[in-house]
Design a protein around this motif. Structure first.
Motif, PDB file in Angstrom:
ATOM      1  N   LEU A   3       0.830  -1.215   0.000  1.00  0.00           N
ATOM      2  CA  LEU A   3       0.000   0.000   0.000  1.00  0.00           C
ATOM      3  C   LEU A   3       0.857   1.253   0.000  1.00  0.00           C
ATOM      4  O   LEU A   3       0.555   2.225  -0.704  1.00  0.00           O
ATOM      5  N   GLU A  24      -8.406  -8.969  -0.315  1.00  0.00           N
ATOM      6  CA  GLU A  24      -8.077  -7.722   0.387  1.00  0.00           C
ATOM      7  C   GLU A  24      -7.276  -6.777  -0.504  1.00  0.00           C
ATOM      8  O   GLU A  24      -7.507  -5.564  -0.516  1.00  0.00           O
ATOM      9  N   ALA A  25      -6.327  -7.348  -1.262  1.00  0.00           N
ATOM     10  CA  ALA A  25      -5.504  -6.516  -2.152  1.00  0.00           C
ATOM     11  C   ALA A  25      -6.365  -5.850  -3.219  1.00  0.00           C
ATOM     12  O   ALA A  25      -6.210  -4.657  -3.504  1.00  0.00           O
ATOM     13  N   ARG A  26      -7.275  -6.607  -3.808  1.00  0.00           N
ATOM     14  CA  ARG A  26      -8.142  -6.038  -4.840  1.00  0.00           C
ATOM     15  C   ARG A  26      -9.075  -4.981  -4.259  1.00  0.00           C
ATOM     16  O   ARG A  26      -9.383  -3.985  -4.924  1.00  0.00           O
ATOM     17  N   ASN A  27      -9.510  -5.195  -3.029  1.00  0.00           N
ATOM     18  CA  ASN A  27     -10.360  -4.194  -2.380  1.00  0.00           C
ATOM     19  C   ASN A  27      -9.631  -2.874  -2.186  1.00  0.00           C
ATOM     20  O   ASN A  27     -10.256  -1.811  -2.126  1.00  0.00           O
ATOM     21  N   HIS A  28      -8.309  -2.932  -2.086  1.00  0.00           N
ATOM     22  CA  HIS A  28      -7.498  -1.719  -1.945  1.00  0.00           C
ATOM     23  C   HIS A  28      -7.023  -1.192  -3.302  1.00  0.00           C
ATOM     24  O   HIS A  28      -6.192  -0.279  -3.358  1.00  0.00           O
ATOM     25  N   HIS A 155      -2.295   1.094   9.144  1.00  0.00           N
ATOM     26  CA  HIS A 155      -3.082   2.316   8.991  1.00  0.00           C
ATOM     27  C   HIS A 155      -4.170   2.287  10.068  1.00  0.00           C
ATOM     28  O   HIS A 155      -4.990   1.353  10.112  1.00  0.00           O
ATOM     29  N   GLN A 158      -7.904   1.404   9.462  1.00  0.00           N
ATOM     30  CA  GLN A 158      -8.346   0.066   9.083  1.00  0.00           C
ATOM     31  C   GLN A 158      -8.923  -0.715  10.264  1.00  0.00           C
ATOM     32  O   GLN A 158      -9.633  -1.708  10.072  1.00  0.00           O
TER      33      GLN A 158
END
Length: 592
Positions: A3, A24-28, A155, A158
């Motif tokens: 990130l 999770e990666a795609r959501n970010h 972060h 989150q």
């Protein structure tokens, strides 16, 4: 890390399979690719078999797939995570791509450890450890200018801090607690012997003997059923089962930590970092832990040395927890201090500072490689090429190497395997990558720049840079160097997506034009020879040797007509001052 790097770089995350991490990666908004490949576990616990196993791994069928992946995505740098993940580093090195190797665990130290470290040193340009503990096995072997320590961070948003009070109440109600009695927590994603659950239970039983108000909450996923059953039996035999609760692991840790008052981490192995301790401090809890690798580093750096117990000493662990239980206000004060200090030491701003320092060392190397790529020679247009260690075939178009996605796509566009050349992996990696070639719409995007095709009708087209030029005949097609077997069948929508161009014809006339000129030249020569002979016969000039002179002249004229092009080429090779003079033909008895 991904990130934060994404703030300045275009990052692609490669995962071995679909799962929570990919979601999770795609959501970010992180581009995610699935590519499976084997791991080399002996890098973590080295043995005499490590060299042999590594050589076997180099022959593994997944290595070409990784190299193809790097060819297509052409990263400026490859980051491989954990010491057992060596194959991506090997693939990147074969293409000359810089490698950063993140070490998140502590390699076991034995007589074979040097070979494991040498492999890391060979295939990594930089080694990043998440703690000083992870770097200890590398200290005496690897040069210091390629080693960095970069602890993980988070972060704050989150974890949704505003929801913690409600989540505390909900989770405590789940284990039957509706008041503010203290809850001591143990949490581990995978529960096995080295995670020290039995030590936590022994500590809890000792405390239960004098404190019947305290509750112990155990959260995690058992990976060793026999060990887990022995821990349950220990609680059952003690008679304090009502003071212990078992909960399944929940990836949403913000629903677990708020319910706890004290977090205990009795790990019996040298943790690479000790994420559980970090998370406990983030949520403002008092944390007690064994002196186990990264756990000791975290508690030392946050001023919690007093709550470090000797590894494996259950009595020492019990004493430190009982001290925190004895004073509720002091425990609250310690928790509040932890939530502030942890942000100062390991918070996102501190992390960005460390990351920026690390990236400043990378800058010159990455810039140098960019310049090398810009100045590297380019392959000729329309060549079909593949690397020495890869499977994917590329076609060179407009200065870019376009990957042909699959064998089906290769056959669809009538490419010829006999025309595929093999080149050096590094040389091919220097060539910029273009849009992949696929047998799907829109064909204007995915088709080759130049090919021949037809739709449902009989008309064959030259498809060239978005324009379709109809061939008027088969000979016109052949004049452009194509055969009928090279015609690609497209749907009518694919044909219609190209702009209509001018027709291509003239193939038959061009084929006949050459022979006609040649026959005409022969005819003229015959006529001239006969005519000359008749004119010379019976004259006095002819009688005095004029016939031979005429014959020589005719022979020279024939050579001039037939070999005009060859004579021109010979003349160019001779210097202007050295060109031979033509022989002069003399007409006997006549004027010169």
């Amino acid at each position: 890390m991904t990130l934060e790097l994404g703030r300045n770089f275009a990052c692609t995350l490669v995962v071995p399979r679909e799962g929570l991490l990919a979601v999770e990666a795609r959501n970010h908004g992180i581009n995610t690719v699935v590519q499976s490949f084997p791991l080399l576990y002996e890098m973590y616990h080295p043995s005499a078999a490590l060299p042999h196993l590594f050589q076997e791994l180099l022959l593994h069928s997944e290595l070409p797939g990784l190299i193809d992946l790097l060819f297509i995505h052409e990263p400026e740098m490859v980051i491989t995570n954990t010491c057992i993940n060596i194959l991506p580093a090997v693939a990147a090195k074969r293409l000359g791509i810089p490698v950063t190797w993140v070490i998140a665990e502590t390699t076991l130290i034995n007589e074979f450890t040097p070979f494991s470290v040498e492999l890391m040193d060979q295939y990594a340009d930089w080694i990043v450890g998440i703690s000083g503990t992870t770097m200890q096995p590398l200290q005496s072997i690897m040069s210091s200018n390629k080693k960095f320590v970069l602890p993980p961070s988070w972060h704050t948003e989150q974890y949704n801090p505003s929801e913690w009070p409600l989540r505390r109440q909900s989770k405590r109600a789940e284990i039957g607690i509706y008041d503010e009695r203290p809850v001591i927590g143990y949490i581990s994603s995978d529960i096995y012997a080295n995670k020290g659950l039995d030590h936590f239970i022994q500590m809890g039983i000792h405390i239960c003997e004098t404190n019947r108000m305290v509750h112990f909450m155990i959260t995690g996923k058992p990976t060793d059923p026999v060990y887990m059953e022995s821990c349950r039996q220990m609680i059952l035999i003690s008679g304090y089962s009502s003071q212990f609760s078992f909960l399944p692991f929940d990836a949403n840790i913000q629903s677990i930590y708020p319910a706890m008052d004290i977090v205990v981490v009795p790990s019996l192995m040298n943790e690479g970092f000790g994420l559980t301790a970090l998370e406990g401090l983030i949520f403002g809890k008092a944390v007690v832990a064994y002196r186990s690798g990264g756990l000791e580093e975290i508690l030392h750096s946050t001023g919690n040395e007093a709550f470090l117990a000797q590894k494996g000493d259950v009595r020492d662990l019990t004493i430190k927890v009982q001290y925190l239980l004895s004073d509720h206000q002091n425990r609250q004060k310690i928790g509040n201090k932890n939530s502030q200090v942890i942000h100062q030491v390991f918070g996102i701003e501190a992390y960005r500072g460390r990351l920026g320092s690390f990236l400043s060392h990378l800058g010159p190397v990455l810039e140098s490689r960019r310049m090398d790529r810009q100045n590297s020679p380019r392959f000729p247009e329309h060549f079909l090429l593949k690397g020495e260690s890869s499977h994917t075939v590329f076609v060179i178009e407009q200065g870019l190497k376009r990957p042909i996605s699959t064998g089906v796509d290769f056959s669809f566009y009538k490419f010829d395997w006999n025309r595929v050349g093999t080149v050096d992996d590094r040389q091919l990696a220097m060539h910029p990558t273009g849009t992949p070639i696929r047998a799907e719409e829109p064909f204007l995007t995915y088709a080759p720049a130049i090919y021949v095709a037809r739709g449902q009708g009989p008309t064959v087209y030259l498809m060239q840079h978005g324009v379709r030029y109809p061939f008027m005949s088969e000979s016109a097609l052949q004049r452009y160097g194509y055969a009928m077997s090279q015609i690609v069948l497209l749907p009518e929508s694919g044909i219609a997506s190209y702009t209509q161009g001018l027709p291509i014809g003239g193939g038959e006339k061009a084929a006949q034009k050459g022979p006609r000129r040649k026959s005409k030249a022969k005819l003229i020569m015959k006529k001239k020879t006969k005519k000359g002979t008749k004119l010379r016969k019976g004259t006095r000039r002819f009688a005095k040797g004029g016939f031979k002179a005429r014959k020589r002249k005719v022979a020279q004229a024939k050579k001039s007509i037939r070999g005009r092009g060859q004579a021109r080429r010979r003349a160019k090779k001779v210097k202007a001052g050295q060109r031979p003079k033509h022989k002069r033909i003399v007409k006997v008895g006549g004027k010169r």
